[in-house]
Write a protein that holds these residues in place. Structure first.
Motif, PDB file in Angstrom:
ATOM      1  N   ASN A 112       0.793  -1.234   0.000  1.00 30.89           N
ATOM      2  CA  ASN A 112       0.000   0.000   0.000  1.00 30.89           C
ATOM      3  C   ASN A 112       0.828   1.289   0.000  1.00 30.89           C
ATOM      4  O   ASN A 112       0.600   2.187   0.789  1.00 30.89           O
ATOM      5  N   ASN A 113       1.811   1.345  -0.876  1.00 33.78           N
ATOM      6  CA  ASN A 113       2.553   2.593  -1.085  1.00 33.78           C
ATOM      7  C   ASN A 113       2.766   2.739  -2.589  1.00 33.78           C
ATOM      8  O   ASN A 113       3.591   2.053  -3.189  1.00 33.78           O
ATOM      9  N   GLN A 114       1.987   3.625  -3.184  1.00 33.41           N
ATOM     10  CA  GLN A 114       1.977   3.758  -4.645  1.00 33.41           C
ATOM     11  C   GLN A 114       3.348   4.104  -5.219  1.00 33.41           C
ATOM     12  O   GLN A 114       3.643   3.788  -6.370  1.00 33.41           O
ATOM     13  N   SER A 115       4.181   4.754  -4.412  1.00 39.06           N
ATOM     14  CA  SER A 115       5.479   5.168  -4.961  1.00 39.06           C
ATOM     15  C   SER A 115       6.573   4.128  -4.700  1.00 39.06           C
ATOM     16  O   SER A 115       7.723   4.326  -5.085  1.00 39.06           O
ATOM     17  N   ALA A 116       6.204   3.030  -4.038  1.00 40.91           N
ATOM     18  CA  ALA A 116       7.219   2.019  -3.709  1.00 40.91           C
ATOM     19  C   ALA A 116       7.525   1.135  -4.913  1.00 40.91           C
ATOM     20  O   ALA A 116       6.676   0.917  -5.777  1.00 40.91           O
ATOM     21  N   VAL A 117       8.753   0.638  -4.941  1.00 44.87           N
ATOM     22  CA  VAL A 117       9.197  -0.211  -6.050  1.00 44.87           C
ATOM     23  C   VAL A 117       9.416  -1.647  -5.565  1.00 44.87           C
ATOM     24  O   VAL A 117       9.433  -1.915  -4.366  1.00 44.87           O
ATOM     25  N   VAL A 118       9.580  -2.546  -6.510  1.00 45.85           N
ATOM     26  CA  VAL A 118      10.020  -3.901  -6.197  1.00 45.85           C
ATOM     27  C   VAL A 118      11.527  -3.935  -6.437  1.00 45.85           C
ATOM     28  O   VAL A 118      12.002  -3.566  -7.515  1.00 45.85           O
ATOM     29  N   LEU A 119      12.265  -4.329  -5.400  1.00 42.65           N
ATOM     30  CA  LEU A 119      13.721  -4.406  -5.504  1.00 42.65           C
ATOM     31  C   LEU A 119      14.107  -5.853  -5.830  1.00 42.65           C
ATOM     32  O   LEU A 119      13.856  -6.755  -5.031  1.00 42.65           O
ATOM     33  N   VAL A 120      14.693  -6.054  -7.002  1.00 42.53           N
ATOM     34  CA  VAL A 120      15.148  -7.397  -7.365  1.00 42.53           C
ATOM     35  C   VAL A 120      16.622  -7.508  -6.988  1.00 42.53           C
ATOM     36  O   VAL A 120      17.448  -6.733  -7.471  1.00 42.53           O
ATOM     37  N   VAL A 121      16.921  -8.434  -6.086  1.00 42.95           N
ATOM     38  CA  VAL A 121      18.306  -8.638  -5.674  1.00 42.95           C
ATOM     39  C   VAL A 121      18.957  -9.550  -6.706  1.00 42.95           C
ATOM     40  O   VAL A 121      18.487 -10.665  -6.943  1.00 42.95           O
ATOM     41  N   VAL A 122      20.006  -9.046  -7.338  1.00 44.48           N
ATOM     42  CA  VAL A 122      20.618  -9.797  -8.437  1.00 44.48           C
ATOM     43  C   VAL A 122      22.107 -10.012  -8.195  1.00 44.48           C
ATOM     44  O   VAL A 122      22.717  -9.326  -7.382  1.00 44.48           O
ATOM     45  N   GLN A 123      22.654 -10.964  -8.912  1.00 45.90           N
ATOM     46  CA  GLN A 123      24.101 -11.146  -8.898  1.00 45.90           C
ATOM     47  C   GLN A 123      24.715 -10.119  -9.850  1.00 45.90           C
ATOM     48  O   GLN A 123      24.051  -9.657 -10.780  1.00 45.90           O
ATOM     49  N   VAL A 137       9.212  -7.439 -16.422  1.00 45.02           N
ATOM     50  CA  VAL A 137       8.565  -6.707 -17.520  1.00 45.02           C
ATOM     51  C   VAL A 137       7.045  -6.930 -17.455  1.00 45.02           C
ATOM     52  O   VAL A 137       6.261  -5.994 -17.608  1.00 45.02           O
ATOM     53  N   ALA A 138       6.636  -8.174 -17.181  1.00 41.80           N
ATOM     54  CA  ALA A 138       5.199  -8.465 -17.059  1.00 41.80           C
ATOM     55  C   ALA A 138       4.593  -7.688 -15.894  1.00 41.80           C
ATOM     56  O   ALA A 138       3.468  -7.185 -15.978  1.00 41.80           O
ATOM     57  N   LEU A 139       5.348  -7.572 -14.820  1.00 43.85           N
ATOM     58  CA  LEU A 139       4.871  -6.837 -13.644  1.00 43.85           C
ATOM     59  C   LEU A 139       4.592  -5.372 -14.002  1.00 43.85           C
ATOM     60  O   LEU A 139       3.604  -4.783 -13.562  1.00 43.85           O
ATOM     61  N   ARG A 140       5.451  -4.808 -14.821  1.00 45.63           N
ATOM     62  CA  ARG A 140       5.247  -3.417 -15.244  1.00 45.63           C
ATOM     63  C   ARG A 140       4.124  -3.319 -16.272  1.00 45.63           C
ATOM     64  O   ARG A 140       3.253  -2.458 -16.181  1.00 45.63           O
ATOM     65  N   GLU A 141       4.156  -4.232 -17.261  1.00 39.89           N
ATOM     66  CA  GLU A 141       3.162  -4.167 -18.341  1.00 39.89           C
ATOM     67  C   GLU A 141       1.749  -4.416 -17.815  1.00 39.89           C
ATOM     68  O   GLU A 141       0.802  -3.759 -18.216  1.00 39.89           O
ATOM     69  N   MET A 142       1.622  -5.405 -16.920  1.00 46.35           N
ATOM     70  CA  MET A 142       0.291  -5.818 -16.475  1.00 46.35           C
ATOM     71  C   MET A 142      -0.212  -4.996 -15.295  1.00 46.35           C
ATOM     72  O   MET A 142      -1.417  -4.827 -15.129  1.00 46.35           O
ATOM     73  N   TYR A 143       0.714  -4.532 -14.451  1.00 46.29           N
ATOM     74  CA  TYR A 143       0.271  -3.874 -13.216  1.00 46.29           C
ATOM     75  C   TYR A 143       0.895  -2.499 -12.990  1.00 46.29           C
ATOM     76  O   TYR A 143       0.612  -1.856 -11.985  1.00 46.29           O
ATOM     77  N   LEU A 199       8.791   2.293 -25.268  1.00 45.78           N
ATOM     78  CA  LEU A 199       9.582   3.158 -24.381  1.00 45.78           C
ATOM     79  C   LEU A 199       8.801   4.430 -24.045  1.00 45.78           C
ATOM     80  O   LEU A 199       8.770   4.875 -22.895  1.00 45.78           O
ATOM     81  N   ILE A 200       8.174   4.995 -25.062  1.00 43.38           N
ATOM     82  CA  ILE A 200       7.450   6.255 -24.846  1.00 43.38           C
ATOM     83  C   ILE A 200       6.217   6.012 -23.979  1.00 43.38           C
ATOM     84  O   ILE A 200       5.872   6.830 -23.127  1.00 43.38           O
ATOM     85  N   ARG A 201       5.585   4.858 -24.172  1.00 42.68           N
ATOM     86  CA  ARG A 201       4.404   4.542 -23.356  1.00 42.68           C
ATOM     87  C   ARG A 201       4.777   4.494 -21.870  1.00 42.68           C
ATOM     88  O   ARG A 201       4.055   4.991 -21.016  1.00 42.68           O
ATOM     89  N   HIS A 202       5.947   3.913 -21.573  1.00 44.28           N
ATOM     90  CA  HIS A 202       6.347   3.790 -20.169  1.00 44.28           C
ATOM     91  C   HIS A 202       6.896   5.089 -19.590  1.00 44.28           C
ATOM     92  O   HIS A 202       6.996   5.220 -18.380  1.00 44.28           O
ATOM     93  N   HIS A 203       7.306   6.000 -20.448  1.00 37.54           N
ATOM     94  CA  HIS A 203       7.923   7.234 -19.947  1.00 37.54           C
ATOM     95  C   HIS A 203       7.253   8.457 -20.559  1.00 37.54           C
ATOM     96  O   HIS A 203       7.895   9.472 -20.780  1.00 37.54           O
ATOM     97  N   GLN A 204       5.980   8.304 -20.823  1.00 38.41           N
ATOM     98  CA  GLN A 204       5.194   9.352 -21.475  1.00 38.41           C
ATOM     99  C   GLN A 204       5.312  10.690 -20.739  1.00 38.41           C
ATOM    100  O   GLN A 204       5.538  11.728 -21.346  1.00 38.41           O
ATOM    101  N   ARG A 205       5.200  10.596 -19.418  1.00 40.92           N
ATOM    102  CA  ARG A 205       5.192  11.812 -18.611  1.00 40.92           C
ATOM    103  C   ARG A 205       6.570  12.483 -18.634  1.00 40.92           C
ATOM    104  O   ARG A 205       6.696  13.669 -18.922  1.00 40.92           O
ATOM    105  N   GLU A 206       7.627  11.682 -18.361  1.00 40.21           N
ATOM    106  CA  GLU A 206       8.973  12.262 -18.317  1.00 40.21           C
ATOM    107  C   GLU A 206       9.398  12.817 -19.673  1.00 40.21           C
ATOM    108  O   GLU A 206      10.079  13.833 -19.758  1.00 40.21           O
ATOM    109  N   LEU A 207       9.016  12.114 -20.743  1.00 40.84           N
ATOM    110  CA  LEU A 207       9.468  12.529 -22.071  1.00 40.84           C
ATOM    111  C   LEU A 207       8.534  13.558 -22.703  1.00 40.84           C
ATOM    112  O   LEU A 207       8.929  14.276 -23.619  1.00 40.84           O
ATOM    113  N   GLY A 208       7.304  13.617 -22.208  1.00 38.99           N
ATOM    114  CA  GLY A 208       6.338  14.534 -22.806  1.00 38.99           C
ATOM    115  C   GLY A 208       5.988  14.154 -24.231  1.00 38.99           C
ATOM    116  O   GLY A 208       5.704  15.011 -25.067  1.00 38.99           O
TER     117      GLY A 208
END
Lengths: 487, 487
Positions: A305-316, A330-336, B269-278
């Motif tokens: 419940n924090n709209q500005s929060a991100v998902v942090l992926v811990v990677v190598q 990418v699906a997480l961004r595209e779908m949600y 790319l533009i769809r995801h950054h529409q606001r920042e790129l205008g």
């Protein structure tokens, strides 16, 4: 985690539906039965199920696999006696045999002429290149450091193999039970500490994890929202004709992104060569792992419940399987519309901080979920900085996928303990659930057991030696193992 | 053909709609006006249009390009003064300026902060990897020999650039006119032979093509069905503010497969950054080149009327742009069920044969269309075997894309001749069409013209030296050229 027998596992990844669950005790009634229902509901909502099998167990099954080393190798295979097996799947007209009918029909063989194999190989390689079924090439110096360079098709079996419906359905039924079991066990801190007490003495990595776990217990740290992305691996045991669990992964379960592509690839190849192969493309079980993972992460993110929060992926720092991970994020961004950032443990230590309210922030950005796709291996903690990062994460209010407790439940020692008499009863209520779970337990023994150690020395082909550790390529199988009955 | 200034061209490939036409004189009435209408109808059916531009001409336009050498290079660029330009496109609310308003507004600049560029670069590279916007890496020994190995993201501009609507529409209108012109000229064998007579003396490659063309004239060989997949390249000339034709490609027009991906990439790319790129993602013009190419090939295949016939793609033995080609042939199979086979000229010579009725067969499979994605360069004919293959193809009843005559129309010498007074009038009927075509002719001169040669020695920055040949990297531009007004 990348399976040790990756090529073999990929064969079956068409049927991988990874179990995902979100628990939020704050939404639950206090009645333990209500809690149970809530957990199960979440599990069902994600249609959780997970399976994998090793075709070598059948003794008569081979697959044509395209390995990244060279296509020429695969073509050589095609001229030999190796043949892909007839495809069978859930709820279709394709040949699906009941257990009682034995191995013969269960793993029906399919002869493919060499020239058709060449054609299929080319089509498959083009498909991989066009649809992101790719990994980083280990021979390319930057393939694990940046996307888009040093790409290579992922390893895959050219055609799917049959898998009996009865085992498939059994695995589907087991998935929510194992999810619940993991969660219940994770809540019993004393059980984890006691069970792993001896492991702690000999394994510095498990010791560090347990130390963090102890600290959290001392602080009485509560995980209000928990997210589990687990994967249970099975083999069909030739001797007993049973679906047996190889292991239960609770951290960094991988290949979920690429596995969806393998399903699509197989369906596509069969669709174009339906007549020559005599196979039905609709019999290839669809794989929705990417969408399910994205849905689980999005659900947990929404709970935070924090709209500005991100998902942090811990990677190598170097990750040749980054595309597997990107498919999910990418699906997480595209779908949600949920944003992810990728950081190594060292970067998290350098850029991360805790706000007074426990919010984890990375460069000022609040973190809703810490999704570990690294941190499962001692190699991921080359210095104290990485351990400080793990502690920082654990102390935060971010949802950990997994929490330190969930991570510890995935150790072999815990699996071994759960297989003992009357232990499952501590964590599961329903007697029939307990029986179903126990039915798929293979024998697990620690090296403390002299009788077993002697038995393994006498008959090494019956055993697989596995460390507590996660990660690929660290399992020892006797070179004379042909029909692994116990591990 | 891969453009010499590939990076620059890719910037504009978002707007590439390649012209495709199928002529079948057997379906046409004898009245030349009917013929004309039939040709135009076919052209319109494929919504043919083609364009490309060189942003460097505007003098004030730069693009951030990701080159395959290293991502680091692109990141360095991002910190410098190079900035992607504001996106504008046809029929949208995005800024589109009329010619009269001058360069200032036409190529509006857009500042993108370096950290956003880093983010865009990562997203773009992941997108390329997941969506087949890839080429073979020239540093990988097998990347041009087999699909799926040694993959690298295709070169691309990170963001699209604006392109004035007026030029876009002009190019759309020109496309069917050039298609018709190519076809009409190709039917005039004597014109081709006479115009290229002097070139024949000095250029052995053109001589061999002309020899085959002569043989076909002697045999009175008729091409009942012709298929043209052409591409007209334009630049906007800064000095005159005109859309001028750089060249007209009639063989192996390439990048049509990858170009569709670039459009999608930019939109994403533009769809995801529409606001920042205008920017407005819907203002990125869609590219349907793959579908159009597949439709054209399928239409020609259907005209050939042999259900068991295949499309033969003539390829180079090593082709790092094979994915560009596969996008079209995969679409041809997916959308129309038409099978393609890929062969080098040498393989065609070894495996090809003519049936008594003129049918070309490769290993016993009849060929409906020979689609040349090789054969445009002397390097494609290392021995007599390849020339025998070309002759075999030309003698056959297979539809050639292109025929030897269509191929010859693409020489610079023919373009030069067409630009002379009263020559267009021989091939086009409508006076307004003739004027429209002539309006986009830039000056072309052969080295026989001493006045021009002296002028070029005095002002090399005004000229580009081009051979008759096709293929990338063979055009000489003076290092002091900043605003190329003539070529």
């Amino acid at each position: 985690l990348i399976c040790p027998h990756f090529l073999l596992y990929m064969t079956c990844f068409r049927s991988l539906l990874t179990p995902v669950e979100v628990w939020n005790p704050t939404n639950q009634a206090r009645n333990p039965h209500d809690h149970r229902r809530s957990t199960m509901a979440a599990a069902n909502a994600f249609t959780s199920a997970s399976m994998s099998c090793a075709p070598s167990l059948s003794g008569s099954v081979n697959v044509i696999a395209v390995c990244p080393r060279s296509v020429a190798a695969a073509r050589t295979l095609s001229s030999s006696c190796l043949r892909p097996v007839r495809c069978a799947a859930v709820g279709t007209a394709a040949p699906v045999a009941a257990t009682a009918e034995g191995d013969e029909r269960r793993f029906e063989q399919l002869a493919v002429p060499p020239e058709l194999v060449d054609e299929l190989v080319e089509e498959a390689l083009v498909w991989c290149s066009q649809h992101g079924l790719v990994v980083g090439d280990k021979n390319h110096p930057r393939s694990g450091k940046a996307p888009g360079v040093g790409l290579l098709h992922a390893p895959f079996a050219l055609l799917p193999m049959s898998f009996p419906k009865v085992y498939w359905e059994q695995a589907l039924e087991l998935a929510p039970l194992f999810n619940e079991l993991v969660h219940r066990v994770s809540l019993d801190g004393d059980f984890l500490q006691q069970t792993l007490a001896r492991t702690k003495e000999v394994d510095p990595f498990t010791r560090r994890l347990l130390d963090i776990h102890s600290k959290m217990m001392e602080l009485n740290k509560k995980e209000d929202i928990q997210l589990g992305l687990t994967r249970s691996d099975y083999m069909i045991d030739g001797a007993t004709d049973k679906l047996l669990q190889v292991e239960l992964n609770t951290i960094s379960t991988s290949s979920n992104g690429l596995a969806c592509g393998v399903s699509e690839l197989h369906r596509n190849l069969i669709r174009h060569h339906q007549r020559e192969l005599g196979l039905d493309p609709t019999s290839v079980v669809g794989n929705t792992a990417i969408a399910q993972h994205a849905e689980a992460l999005a659900t947990a993110w929404a709970e935070y419940n924090n709209q500005s929060a991100v998902v942090l992926v811990v990677v190598q720092a170097e990750e040749r399987y980054m595309y597997d991970q990107y498919w999910i994020t990418v699906a997480l961004r595209e779908m949600y519309g949920v944003t992810t950032i990728r950081k190594t443990m060292a970067e998290i230590e350098a850029e991360g901080d805790l706000r007074p309210d426990g919010t984890l922030v990375i460069n000022g950005r609040p973190v809703a979920i810490v999704y570990f796709r690294a941190g499962y291996s001692p190699a991921d903690y080359p210095s104290e900085a990485e351990w400080r990062a793990r502690l920082l994460i654990e102390r935060s209010s971010a949802i950990k996928c997994p929490s330190i407790a969930h991570h510890l439940v995935g150790t072999k020692k815990i699996q071994q303990e759960l297989a003992k008499e009357n232990v499952l009863e501590r964590f599961l209520d329903n007697q029939s659930d307990i029986e179903n779970v126990r039915k798929c337990f293979a024998g697990l023994w620690s090296l403390e057991n002299d009788i077993i150690v002697n038995s393994a020395i006498e008959s090494p082909e019956l055993f697989v030696l596995k460390p507590q550790r996660e990660g690929g390529g660290i399992t020892s199988v006797s070179p004379c193992s042909q029909n692994v009955g116990h591990y």
